[in-house]
Design a protein around this motif. Structure first.
Motif, PDB file in Angstrom:
ATOM      1  N   LYS A 157      21.917   7.413  55.708  1.00 15.02           N
ATOM      2  CA  LYS A 157      22.578   6.109  55.734  1.00 15.02           C
ATOM      3  C   LYS A 157      23.873   6.106  56.550  1.00 15.02           C
ATOM      4  CE  LYS A 157      20.643   4.531  51.334  1.00 15.02           C
ATOM      5  NZ  LYS A 157      20.944   4.005  49.977  1.00 15.02           N
ATOM      6  N   ALA A 180       9.471  -4.698  58.921  1.00 11.12           N
ATOM      7  CA  ALA A 180       9.658  -4.636  57.477  1.00 11.12           C
ATOM      8  C   ALA A 180      10.186  -5.972  56.984  1.00 11.12           C
ATOM      9  CB  ALA A 180      10.635  -3.509  57.126  1.00 11.12           C
ATOM     10  N   SER A 221      11.716   9.237  66.385  1.00  4.81           N
ATOM     11  CA  SER A 221      10.975   8.958  65.158  1.00  4.81           C
ATOM     12  C   SER A 221      11.706   7.968  64.261  1.00  4.81           C
ATOM     13  CB  SER A 221      10.712  10.259  64.389  1.00  4.81           C
ATOM     14  OG  SER A 221      11.915  10.785  63.830  1.00  4.81           O
ATOM     15  N   GLU A 222      13.028   7.879  64.388  1.00  2.00           N
ATOM     16  CA  GLU A 222      13.796   6.945  63.560  1.00  2.00           C
ATOM     17  C   GLU A 222      14.392   5.799  64.371  1.00  2.00           C
ATOM     18  OE1 GLU A 222      16.874   9.304  61.766  1.00  2.00           O
ATOM     19  OE2 GLU A 222      18.118   9.314  63.574  1.00  2.00           O
ATOM     20  N   GLN A 278       6.446  11.713  61.888  1.00  2.90           N
ATOM     21  CA  GLN A 278       6.229  10.459  61.169  1.00  2.90           C
ATOM     22  C   GLN A 278       7.319  10.247  60.124  1.00  2.90           C
ATOM     23  OE1 GLN A 278       3.785   8.258  61.953  1.00  2.90           O
ATOM     24  NE2 GLN A 278       3.180   9.592  63.636  1.00  2.90           N
ATOM     25  N   GLY A 279       8.556  10.223  60.577  1.00  5.53           N
ATOM     26  CA  GLY A 279       9.660  10.000  59.655  1.00  5.53           C
ATOM     27  C   GLY A 279       9.907   8.523  59.423  1.00  5.53           C
ATOM     28  N   GLN A 280      10.766   8.237  58.491  1.00  8.15           N
ATOM     29  CA  GLN A 280      11.142   6.853  58.213  1.00  8.15           C
ATOM     30  C   GLN A 280      12.103   6.369  59.284  1.00  8.15           C
ATOM     31  OE1 GLN A 280      13.163   6.323  54.500  1.00  8.15           O
ATOM     32  NE2 GLN A 280      13.522   4.133  54.813  1.00  8.15           N
ATOM     33  N   ARG A 281      11.727   5.317  59.981  1.00  6.58           N
ATOM     34  CA  ARG A 281      12.645   4.809  61.001  1.00  6.58           C
ATOM     35  C   ARG A 281      13.761   4.026  60.331  1.00  6.58           C
ATOM     36  NH1 ARG A 281      12.446  -0.637  61.682  1.00  6.58           N
ATOM     37  NH2 ARG A 281      10.450  -1.751  61.505  1.00  6.58           N
ATOM     38  N   LYS A 282      14.818   3.853  61.079  1.00  8.13           N
ATOM     39  CA  LYS A 282      15.943   3.074  60.577  1.00  8.13           C
ATOM     40  C   LYS A 282      15.571   1.594  60.514  1.00  8.13           C
ATOM     41  CE  LYS A 282      19.308   6.250  62.642  1.00  8.13           C
ATOM     42  NZ  LYS A 282      20.395   6.406  63.650  1.00  8.13           N
ATOM     43  N   PRO A 283      16.221   0.824  59.668  1.00  4.54           N
ATOM     44  CA  PRO A 283      15.937  -0.614  59.630  1.00  4.54           C
ATOM     45  C   PRO A 283      16.454  -1.289  60.888  1.00  4.54           C
ATOM     46  CG  PRO A 283      17.778  -0.088  58.190  1.00  4.54           C
ATOM     47  CD  PRO A 283      17.214   1.215  58.643  1.00  4.54           C
ATOM     48  N   GLN A 306       5.586   9.284  68.216  1.00  6.74           N
ATOM     49  CA  GLN A 306       4.855   9.438  66.962  1.00  6.74           C
ATOM     50  C   GLN A 306       4.642  10.888  66.544  1.00  6.74           C
ATOM     51  OE1 GLN A 306       4.323   6.746  65.209  1.00  6.74           O
ATOM     52  NE2 GLN A 306       5.156   5.507  66.876  1.00  6.74           N
TER      53      GLN A 306
END
Length: 520
Positions: A485, A372, A98-99, A436-441, A433
């Motif tokens: 982070k 992004a 997910s990330e 639905q977490g925030q994926r890493k940049p 999927q």
């Protein structure tokens, strides 16, 4: 076992095990041949228990236990493959996915109906290894010079570089390599296995039938192509204007297929109901790859589009009879017909070997999704800048081709064929999927030595940190940041080349379970 060392007795999946005190549950399981999947653990390195893929159930413990770090205890009872354990492992993998910031396969390869390894072809062109590039192309595409002229290039439509300026000219580059190969005296021909005694009849010598014969012959299957026309090619020869597809190119590329060992072409042989029945008796398998009206007399189940067949395995309702391409109503794209021939060959091969008839193995594929702000600039790192592709009908010169190939953003993973996360995702039928977490940049750091670090793929196993420490580098690697982070970083603002010796860098690439560290 050493004399005087305390021995621990435990039971794993109802199997009694004896190990020395200090052994982990994972080591105890392996001793009696019980396989527990691992991802962040490597023998000889301190376990980090970060991925939770190796969890097991221990009697009396309400929580799942990471077997790589938990010590075996006297009288312990352990279960490694209960439904709850398997679900917990799947959840752990899906949380990592997910990330996860990266594609397993580049969008171009995913968009190619034949699943050709386009990024590898581009790297080989950049390196000037056209001899390897043609092998990469023809592993999946039997008629690359033909397709280089008529394919609508679905791979280019999904090329990530479209969002910046324009797609890499993949189709032209494929044509460039294929034409180069056709001009050679010793043009590439794949090796064919010795004949194993099995024969396949292929009805229709168009792109689908030719592709099926091409791939089956390499596996030692004797193939006979039957076509009502005197010359092979089907719609390529009789349905496309010569201005779009030169006949000398078509003839040369078809000849490369027909001159392969184990392939015979019988032109002017229209197959009707009675002759089809004979084929079914005389051959071990039959592949119908023609859209001719005669197929309605073959006694096969039909739909309004054509022969009724499993669209993933190409098998009809009659044992040993398969259908693909125009026969099942797929008439729009030649590349789709070529892909059908390749995939059907896999199913036919499984059938002839007495195995379950399944489509070619489909691997798990992580997808990065929409970029992004600022991530396109990360992809452009090291890529050729600007637009350099010639007009669609022009030919490349070798240097121009190398420059155009360098425009590739290398979206694919540098370790896609040996990624433990990818293997675990497929093993446990994980979905990216589910959560639905925030994926890493997405971040890409490329060092002068060609070492690539993509922290968005890192699962914080710490193996690279252990490797750097083991090889006694003064700088090494360490964890930095907190919580979401947290990441592996080079201390003191140094770069990766300064943090790792050459030997350590090679070991990090080898040991990384996700391709976060790879070579360009």
């Amino acid at each position: 076992m050493n004399s005087g060392t305390k021995i621990i007795q435990l039971v794993i999946d109802e199997k009694p095990v004896e190990v020395e005190q200090g052994a982990t549950i994972l080591q105890a399981a392996r001793k009696v041949g019980i396989s527990i999947p691992t991802m962040c653990y490597k023998n000889g390195y301190k376990p980090s228990t970060s991925c939770m893929v190796c969890v097991v159930q221990v009697e009396g413990n309400p929580s799942f236990v990471p077997s790589c770090g938990a010590l075996a205890q006297e009288g312990m009872r352990v279960w490694t493959d209960t439904p709850d354990v398997l679900q917990a492992r799947k959840m752990a993998i899906e949380l990592l996915l997910s990330e996860h910031a990266g594609d397993c396969e580049g969008p171009c390869r995913v968009g190619c109906p034949a699943n050709m390894d386009i990024p590898l072809m581009l790297r080989q062109i950049v390196a000037g290894r056209l001899d390897l590039a043609i092998q990469t192309i023809k592993a999946d595409i039997a008629l690359p010079a033909v397709l280089g002229r008529i394919c609508p290039a679905p791979c280019e439509k999904v090329c990530r570089r479209n969002a910046h300026d324009a797609a890499v000219s993949i189709c032209l580059l494929k044509k460039f390599v294929a034409d180069w190969d056709l001009r050679r005296f010793d043009s590439y021909q794949p090796r064919c296995e010795p004949h194993g005694g099995k024969r396949a009849a292929i009805v229709g010598a168009g792109p689908c039938g030719l592709a099926a014969a091409y791939h089956l012959a390499q596996q030692g299957i004797r193939c006979v192509l039957f076509d009502k026309n005197k010359s092979a090619g089907g719609m390529l020869r009789y349905g496309i204007d010569e201005a779009a597809l030169e006949r000398d190119v078509l003839d040369m590329e078809i000849n490369q297929i027909l001159t392969l060992e184990h392939i015979e072409f019988r032109g002017g042989a229209e197959i009707r109901a009675s002759s089809f029945e004979s084929l079914c008796k005389d051959y071990d398998a039959v592949f119908v790859a023609t859209g001719s009206e005669n197929i309605r007399s073959f006694g096969l189940g039909m739909t309004d589009k054509g022969v009724k067949a499993d669209l993933t395995a190409y098998q009809t309702s009659q044992e040993g009879i398969f259908a693909g391409g125009a026969a099942i109503g797929r008439r729009r794209l030649c590349v789709r017909a070529v892909a059908d021939g390749k995939d059907a060959a896999v199913s036919i091969l499984h059938y002839l070997r007495g195995q379950n008839v399944v489509r070619a193995d489909k691997r798990f594929n992580s997808r990065l999704g929409q970029l992004a702000e600022g991530e396109m600039e990360q992809f452009l790192t090291g890529a050729e800048k600007g637009l350099r592709c010639p007009a669609r009908k022009e030919d490349f010169l070798t240097l121009e081709a190398m420059v155009e190939a360098r425009r590739c953003l290398h979206c694919d993973c540098g370790k896609a064929d040996d990624c433990t996360l990818r293997k675990m995702a497929k093993l446990h039928q994980a979905r990216q999927q589910t959560y639905q977490g925030q994926r890493k940049p997405f971040i890409r750091q490329v060092s002068n030595s060609g070492l690539v670090f993509e922290p968005g793929k890192c699962i914080l196993c710490g193996l690279c940190i252990e490797v750097a420490r083991k090889y006694a580098n003064d700088i090494g690697l360490s964890f930095s940041g907190r919580g979401f982070k947290t990441q592996v970083a080079v201390p003191l603002g140094k770069v990766l080349d300064e943090a790792l010796t050459r030997e350590a860098a090679e070991k990090c690439v080898e040991i990384c379970p996700t391709g976060a560290i790879s070579k360009s």
